[in-house]
Enzyme design. Structure first.
Site, PDB file in Angstrom:
ATOM      1  N   LYS A   1       0.867  -1.192   0.000  1.00 42.10           N
ATOM      2  CA  LYS A   1       0.000   0.000   0.000  1.00 42.10           C
ATOM      3  C   LYS A   1       0.899   1.236   0.000  1.00 42.10           C
ATOM      4  O   LYS A   1       1.448   1.630   1.017  1.00 42.10           O
ATOM      5  CB  LYS A   1      -0.914   0.060   1.233  1.00 42.10           C
ATOM      6  CG  LYS A   1      -1.997   1.111   1.026  1.00 42.10           C
ATOM      7  CD  LYS A   1      -2.423   1.855   2.253  1.00 42.10           C
ATOM      8  CE  LYS A   1      -1.600   3.025   2.636  1.00 42.10           C
ATOM      9  NZ  LYS A   1      -1.647   4.218   1.750  1.00 42.10           N
TER      10      LYS A   1
ATOM     11  N   VAL B   1      -7.381   1.295   3.839  1.00 48.00           N
ATOM     12  CA  VAL B   1      -6.585   0.177   3.304  1.00 48.00           C
ATOM     13  C   VAL B   1      -5.441  -0.182   4.277  1.00 48.00           C
ATOM     14  O   VAL B   1      -5.208  -1.354   4.567  1.00 48.00           O
ATOM     15  CB  VAL B   1      -6.035   0.528   1.900  1.00 48.00           C
ATOM     16  CG1 VAL B   1      -5.013  -0.494   1.444  1.00 48.00           C
ATOM     17  CG2 VAL B   1      -7.187   0.593   0.911  1.00 48.00           C
TER      18      VAL B   1
ATOM     19  N   CYS C   1      13.842  11.455   6.364  1.00 50.95           N
ATOM     20  CA  CYS C   1      13.703  11.106   7.787  1.00 50.95           C
ATOM     21  C   CYS C   1      15.043  11.166   8.516  1.00 50.95           C
ATOM     22  O   CYS C   1      15.082  11.453   9.700  1.00 50.95           O
ATOM     23  CB  CYS C   1      13.053   9.737   7.938  1.00 50.95           C
ATOM     24  SG  CYS C   1      13.792   8.518   6.878  1.00 50.95           S
TER      25      CYS C   1
ATOM     26  N   GLU D   1       9.994  16.876  14.497  1.00 47.04           N
ATOM     27  CA  GLU D   1      10.376  16.692  13.096  1.00 47.04           C
ATOM     28  C   GLU D   1       9.562  17.649  12.230  1.00 47.04           C
ATOM     29  O   GLU D   1       8.341  17.636  12.258  1.00 47.04           O
ATOM     30  CB  GLU D   1      10.099  15.248  12.664  1.00 47.04           C
ATOM     31  CG  GLU D   1      10.585  14.972  11.265  1.00 47.04           C
ATOM     32  CD  GLU D   1      10.347  13.534  10.817  1.00 47.04           C
ATOM     33  OE1 GLU D   1       9.202  13.069  10.907  1.00 47.04           O
ATOM     34  OE2 GLU D   1      11.310  12.887  10.377  1.00 47.04           O
TER      35      GLU D   1
HETATM   36  P1  NAD Z   1       2.023   8.867   7.351  1.00 48.70           P
HETATM   37  O1  NAD Z   1       2.582   8.128   8.488  1.00 48.70           O
HETATM   38  O2  NAD Z   1       0.762   9.623   7.530  1.00 48.70           O
HETATM   39  O3  NAD Z   1       1.799   7.891   6.115  1.00 48.70           O
HETATM   40  C1  NAD Z   1       2.729   6.899   5.715  1.00 48.70           C
HETATM   41  C2  NAD Z   1       1.971   5.717   5.152  1.00 48.70           C
HETATM   42  O4  NAD Z   1       1.193   5.124   6.189  1.00 48.70           O
HETATM   43  C3  NAD Z   1       0.982   6.103   4.058  1.00 48.70           C
HETATM   44  O5  NAD Z   1       0.930   5.063   3.108  1.00 48.70           O
HETATM   45  C4  NAD Z   1      -0.335   6.190   4.825  1.00 48.70           C
HETATM   46  O6  NAD Z   1      -1.459   6.001   4.017  1.00 48.70           O
HETATM   47  C5  NAD Z   1      -0.177   5.069   5.833  1.00 48.70           C
HETATM   48  N1  NAD Z   1      -0.950   5.204   7.067  1.00 48.70           N
HETATM   49  C6  NAD Z   1      -1.266   6.339   7.719  1.00 48.70           C
HETATM   50  N2  NAD Z   1      -1.984   6.050   8.818  1.00 48.70           N
HETATM   51  C7  NAD Z   1      -2.116   4.699   8.865  1.00 48.70           C
HETATM   52  C8  NAD Z   1      -2.757   3.791   9.759  1.00 48.70           C
HETATM   53  N3  NAD Z   1      -3.414   4.224  10.832  1.00 48.70           N
HETATM   54  N4  NAD Z   1      -2.688   2.480   9.491  1.00 48.70           N
HETATM   55  C9  NAD Z   1      -2.017   2.015   8.420  1.00 48.70           C
HETATM   56  N5  NAD Z   1      -1.411   2.825   7.528  1.00 48.70           N
HETATM   57  C10 NAD Z   1      -1.461   4.156   7.755  1.00 48.70           C
HETATM   58  O7  NAD Z   1       3.136   9.802   6.837  1.00 48.70           O
HETATM   59  P2  NAD Z   1       3.054  10.838   5.656  1.00 48.70           P
HETATM   60  O8  NAD Z   1       1.782  11.626   5.615  1.00 48.70           O
HETATM   61  O9  NAD Z   1       3.440  10.119   4.417  1.00 48.70           O
HETATM   62  O10 NAD Z   1       4.156  11.806   6.170  1.00 48.70           O
HETATM   63  C11 NAD Z   1       3.868  12.579   7.320  1.00 48.70           C
HETATM   64  C12 NAD Z   1       4.996  12.578   8.250  1.00 48.70           C
HETATM   65  O11 NAD Z   1       5.607  11.284   8.364  1.00 48.70           O
HETATM   66  C13 NAD Z   1       6.110  13.470   7.800  1.00 48.70           C
HETATM   67  O12 NAD Z   1       5.851  14.811   8.091  1.00 48.70           O
HETATM   68  C14 NAD Z   1       7.249  12.872   8.565  1.00 48.70           C
HETATM   69  O13 NAD Z   1       7.216  13.353   9.871  1.00 48.70           O
HETATM   70  C15 NAD Z   1       6.970  11.416   8.595  1.00 48.70           C
HETATM   71  N6  NAD Z   1       7.702  10.609   7.606  1.00 48.70           N
HETATM   72  C16 NAD Z   1       8.751   9.847   8.018  1.00 48.70           C
HETATM   73  C17 NAD Z   1       9.413   9.045   7.105  1.00 48.70           C
HETATM   74  C18 NAD Z   1      10.549   8.150   7.476  1.00 48.70           C
HETATM   75  O14 NAD Z   1      11.143   7.537   6.598  1.00 48.70           O
HETATM   76  N7  NAD Z   1      10.892   7.999   8.722  1.00 48.70           N
HETATM   77  C19 NAD Z   1       9.006   9.041   5.788  1.00 48.70           C
HETATM   78  C20 NAD Z   1       7.923   9.823   5.407  1.00 48.70           C
HETATM   79  C21 NAD Z   1       7.270  10.572   6.338  1.00 48.70           C
END
Ligand code: NAD
Length: 474
Positions: free
Chosen positions: A170, A206, A279, A379
């Site tokens: 996903k 999803v 990150c 962050e």
């Molecule tokens: P997010 O955590 O919201 O989403 C990441 C993935 O997880 C997406 O595919 C999303 O649809 C999914 N997701 C979200 N909530 C979920 C849940 N409850 N259950 C299962 N899947 C879920 O992150 P984002 O919106 O892509 O980015 C937001 C923040 O995340 C950024 O501002 C940053 O702080 C952090 N980030 C960290 C990394 C890393 O590599 N450590 C990478 C991207 C983003």
């Protein structure tokens, strides 16, 4: 305008009956460039069923057979590299020349690495009167973000396939288009039906359906710490293995004998790359108090090299951030930093001049903030650096370790042993010594609230393996 209305399930492109779609917005033009299906638990069930059905035979293939498929995926991605780079630049905004090298070059290399590791890894060993088998953990759900979208997918898919797992991917709803290209490449590479499945959709639907699914054995997640916590809670009910790559607030520690100009320029580059949406970004620069003003001047000079602009303009070093929401989050953090009394050395919450269209953020550097201020603790995920002075080496280590995160960091010193001694004291998963670069063969992952588990290299392969021991009567 691209309209994806099918998902890849069981080795075929199948229509998604849900009428709901997700709009993919270009962060540089603010225009909708594509739509993808907003899947539901129905598609999750179908994909997990396909992955489960494929598991027994795929996990029983020889590592050499799996290596061959991985090698073909590597070649397929490489052949389509320019198209994939353009797609990623369009959906998340990294300048094209960087995207080709980083956003595509890295996943291309990952699949090759996992082809090699499948061939060389010892899947069995003898321990006394036992034989220890390393077996595929089962059906994996890979849930990924938008910042290095295909790299984060490849780190999971390459390792899981090498291990003999089957998967449901996903991808991020913000940048899902590259995942469709990968699915096409995987299909052409002849992976057996059901081994890899793609379901697009929102995290709350999803994503959570995958995490809660009783027939999914492992969640491999990269994203925010907030979502990682929620995933841990939901996964606990079925006692799944969970691997989490979460956020960071990494510190670059410049020791008093370091080449200050090299350290500051290197840290600014590390922080601003990908518009700060990394990150592992070194977002806190720690310098000896006596050299603070010199470091501030050098940082402003270094920031001037980071030209903000259209991802398709070769001169751009820094594109827009990935979405309107992300720009709002970053601006909010910058405003909070100013309100807390931070001194803006450059940048600020306003859009760069001449870039009012698109989600552009001015590269921003703060001084005079306390180590416990929000801008120095949370962050930001944007091009924002905080410069903090320290009194002595113990103070530097205390400040560096003084956040809930522990993903990355850096140490700069004229003496490598001195840098390594400080690196040993940092509670983080990786430390770059004097600007040492990323290594796909080294373990990648975090301490503390940056997550647990490791990706990449042989360590990443081992995440997707179970142990089984056979005892012989000798
Ligand atoms: P997010 O955590 O919201 O989403 C990441 C993935 O997880 C997406 O595919 C999303 O649809 C999914 N997701 C979200 N909530 C979920 C849940 N409850 N259950 C299962 N899947 C879920 O992150 P984002 O919106 O892509 O980015 C937001 C923040 O995340 C950024 O501002 C940053 O702080 C952090 N980030 C960290 C990394 C890393 O590599 N450590 C990478 C991207 C983003």
């Amino acid at each position: 305008m691209i309209r994806h209305d099918q998902l890849y399930i069981g080795g075929a492109w199948v229509p998604c009956p849900s009428r709901e779609v997700i709009e993919v917005v270009s962060p540089s033009t603010e225009e909708v460039i594509a739509t993808v299906p907003a899947g539901s638990s129905v598609q999750v069930d179908a994909a997990v069923t396909a992955a489960r059905a494929a598991f027994e035979s795929w996990s029983a293939t020889s590592p050499a057979e799996r290596a061959e498929v991985l090698q073909r995926i590597h070649e397929g991605l490489k052949a389509r590299a320019p198209e994939i780079a353009r797609t990623i630049s369009s959906e998340m905004g990294m300048p094209l020349h960087q995207a080709l090298r980083i956003q595509v070059g890295t996943p291309v290399a990952s699949f090759k690495l996992y082809a090699e590791l499948a061939r060389s890894f010892a899947f069995e060993e003898e321990v006394g009167h036992s034989r220890v088998l390393r077996e595929a953990v089962g059906v994996v759900a890979a849930i990924t973000p938008w910042n290095y979208p295909l790299h984060q997918i490849a780190a999971k898919v390459g390792a899981a396939l090498a291990a003999g797992c089957t998967l449901v991917l996903k991808p991020s709803e913000v940048a899902p288009l590259n995942a469709f290209l990968l699915a096409e490449v995987i299909h052409e590479a002849g992976l057996p039906p059901g081994v890899f499945n793609l379901v697009t959709g929102y995290g709350g639907t999803v994503g959570e359906a995958l995490v809660a699914h009783p027939d999914v054995d492992m969640i491999s997640f990269t994203g925010s710490t907030l979502a990682g916590k929620r995933i841990s809670e939901v996964a606990a009910h079925t006692v799944k293995r969970v691997s989490l790559e979460l956020g960071g607030k990494s510190a670059a520690v410049v020791l008093d004998d370091a080449d200050l100009a090299a350290a500051v320029h290197g840290t600014v580059a590390n922080c601003f790359m990908n518009a700060g949406q990394t990150c592992t970004a070194h977002t806190r620069l720690l310098v000896p108090r006596a050299r603070l003003e010199e470091a501030c001047a050098l940082a402003v000079e270094a920031a001037a090299d980071w030209r903000v602009g259209d991802p398709f303009d070769e001169r751009s070093q820094l594109g827009p951030v990935a979405s309107a929401l992300q720009r709002e989050r970053v601006r909010h953090h910058i405003r909070a930093g100013v309100e807390a009394g931070g001194r803006l050395l450059c940048g600020g919450p306003d859009a760069p001049i001449g870039l009012e269209r698109g989600y552009y953020v001015s590269p921003t550097i703060f001084a005079d903030v306390r180590p416990d201020a929000r801008i120095a603790q949370e962050e930001v995920f944007g091009p924002v650096l905080v410069i903090l002075p320290y009194e002595d080496e113990n103070d530097a280590v205390r400040i560096a370790n003084g956040t809930v995160y522990g993903l990355s960091g850096g140490v700069w010193s004229a003496t490598e042993e001195r840098a390594v001694a400080v690196a040993r004291r940092l509670r983080t998963g990786q430390v770059n010594i004097n600007g040492g670069g990323f290594n796909l063969k080294a373990p990648f992952g975090g301490y503390k609230q940056s997550g647990h588990g490791r990706e990449l290299g042989v360590y990443g392969l081992e995440e997707f393996l179970e142990y089984k021991s056979l005892q012989f009567k000798r």
